[in-house]
Design a protein around this motif. Sequence first.
Motif, PDB file in Angstrom:
ATOM      1  N   PHE A 137       0.816  -1.211   0.000  1.00 24.66           N
ATOM      2  CA  PHE A 137       0.000   0.000   0.000  1.00 24.66           C
ATOM      3  C   PHE A 137       0.853   1.266   0.000  1.00 24.66           C
ATOM      4  N   PRO A 138       1.654   1.443  -1.049  1.00 26.72           N
ATOM      5  CA  PRO A 138       2.403   2.699  -1.155  1.00 26.72           C
ATOM      6  C   PRO A 138       1.422   3.856  -1.369  1.00 26.72           C
ATOM      7  N   PRO A 139       1.863   5.084  -1.122  1.00 26.31           N
ATOM      8  CA  PRO A 139       0.960   6.240  -1.223  1.00 26.31           C
ATOM      9  C   PRO A 139       0.267   6.395  -2.581  1.00 26.31           C
ATOM     10  N   ASP A 140       0.855   5.865  -3.653  1.00 27.73           N
ATOM     11  CA  ASP A 140       0.243   6.041  -4.976  1.00 27.73           C
ATOM     12  C   ASP A 140      -0.854   5.025  -5.284  1.00 27.73           C
ATOM     13  N   ARG A 141      -1.111   4.077  -4.383  1.00 26.13           N
ATOM     14  CA  ARG A 141      -2.204   3.100  -4.590  1.00 26.13           C
ATOM     15  C   ARG A 141      -3.469   3.669  -3.967  1.00 26.13           C
ATOM     16  N   VAL A 142      -4.271   4.306  -4.788  1.00 22.47           N
ATOM     17  CA  VAL A 142      -5.419   5.013  -4.254  1.00 22.47           C
ATOM     18  C   VAL A 142      -6.742   4.610  -4.908  1.00 22.47           C
ATOM     19  N   THR A 143      -6.790   3.465  -5.575  1.00 25.11           N
ATOM     20  CA  THR A 143      -8.063   3.043  -6.151  1.00 25.11           C
ATOM     21  C   THR A 143      -9.028   2.764  -4.993  1.00 25.11           C
ATOM     22  N   PRO A 144     -10.319   2.841  -5.243  1.00 24.80           N
ATOM     23  CA  PRO A 144     -11.277   2.525  -4.172  1.00 24.80           C
ATOM     24  C   PRO A 144     -11.055   1.126  -3.579  1.00 24.80           C
ATOM     25  N   GLN A 145     -10.756   0.139  -4.445  1.00 24.20           N
ATOM     26  CA  GLN A 145     -10.525  -1.215  -3.954  1.00 24.20           C
ATOM     27  C   GLN A 145      -9.304  -1.269  -3.038  1.00 24.20           C
ATOM     28  N   ARG A 147      -8.018   1.203  -1.321  1.00 17.27           N
ATOM     29  CA  ARG A 147      -8.298   1.948  -0.090  1.00 17.27           C
ATOM     30  C   ARG A 147      -9.113   1.099   0.881  1.00 17.27           C
ATOM     31  N   ILE A 148     -10.077   0.336   0.362  1.00 14.21           N
ATOM     32  CA  ILE A 148     -10.882  -0.517   1.233  1.00 14.21           C
ATOM     33  C   ILE A 148     -10.051  -1.677   1.768  1.00 14.21           C
ATOM     34  N   ARG A 149      -9.234  -2.297   0.915  1.00 14.33           N
ATOM     35  CA  ARG A 149      -8.349  -3.377   1.397  1.00 14.33           C
ATOM     36  C   ARG A 149      -7.393  -2.845   2.466  1.00 14.33           C
ATOM     37  N   LEU A 153      -6.510  -3.979   6.497  1.00 16.96           N
ATOM     38  CA  LEU A 153      -5.171  -4.124   7.064  1.00 16.96           C
ATOM     39  C   LEU A 153      -4.973  -3.169   8.237  1.00 16.96           C
ATOM     40  N   ARG A 154      -5.468  -1.929   8.112  1.00 19.02           N
ATOM     41  CA  ARG A 154      -5.349  -0.958   9.207  1.00 19.02           C
ATOM     42  C   ARG A 154      -6.053  -1.469  10.460  1.00 19.02           C
ATOM     43  N   ALA A 155      -7.163  -2.180  10.290  1.00 23.04           N
ATOM     44  CA  ALA A 155      -7.837  -2.758  11.460  1.00 23.04           C
ATOM     45  C   ALA A 155      -6.896  -3.725  12.169  1.00 23.04           C
ATOM     46  N   GLY A 156      -6.201  -4.562  11.397  1.00 20.12           N
ATOM     47  CA  GLY A 156      -5.240  -5.488  11.997  1.00 20.12           C
ATOM     48  C   GLY A 156      -4.103  -4.746  12.688  1.00 20.12           C
ATOM     49  N   ILE A 157      -3.585  -3.717  12.045  1.00 21.19           N
ATOM     50  CA  ILE A 157      -2.497  -2.924  12.639  1.00 21.19           C
ATOM     51  C   ILE A 157      -2.974  -2.272  13.934  1.00 21.19           C
ATOM     52  N   ASP A 158      -4.160  -1.685  13.895  1.00 15.82           N
ATOM     53  CA  ASP A 158      -4.677  -1.017  15.092  1.00 15.82           C
ATOM     54  C   ASP A 158      -4.951  -2.002  16.224  1.00 15.82           C
TER      55      ASP A 158
END
Length: 184
Positions: A137-145, A147-149, A153-158
Amino acid sequence: MSLPHAILTALMEKPSSGLELTRRFDRSIGYFWSATHQQIYRELGRLESEGHIRALPSERPARGQKRSYEVLPAGRAELARWTAASQDPKPYRDALLLRLRAAAVVGGTGIEADLRRHLDLHRAQLAEYRAIEERDFPPDRVTPQDRIRHLVLRAGIDLETFWTEWLDHALTEFADLDGTGTAG
């Protein structure tokens, strides 16, 4: 009820064989929804019999050849229905928290070492999630799909961040209980 939906999701992302699904579960969906090889194969059979998926035709039929599956319109509709449906949070159950409650009654001898072990495991999982985030998930990956994926992952990190901070706090509490690092 969610395993068939996890399989439909994975197959919507990429048609796969049962073995490929198992490997993909180990690398992604399995972080938050685990399934054994046998469960996946059993569910593939059910989904196929319900008309939600189909085995892709093989180039040359051979006995024992792995079958790849794809989602049919009925499967996509079921996944869309399930995604849109409301669902209440499930009650949280954790044996470690129950064991801590029991330690308040019978004493905490021995549990402190397991708290440290859990802390090490959560730190390792957090490091793995952060490595996945950096890689996928580098900063340039910004498609809606994407962002949702990334939200998943952020839920797991949090969650792992929560557990590492909470376990650090719990170990500090144990160390402070009587000055010797034990609770009884």
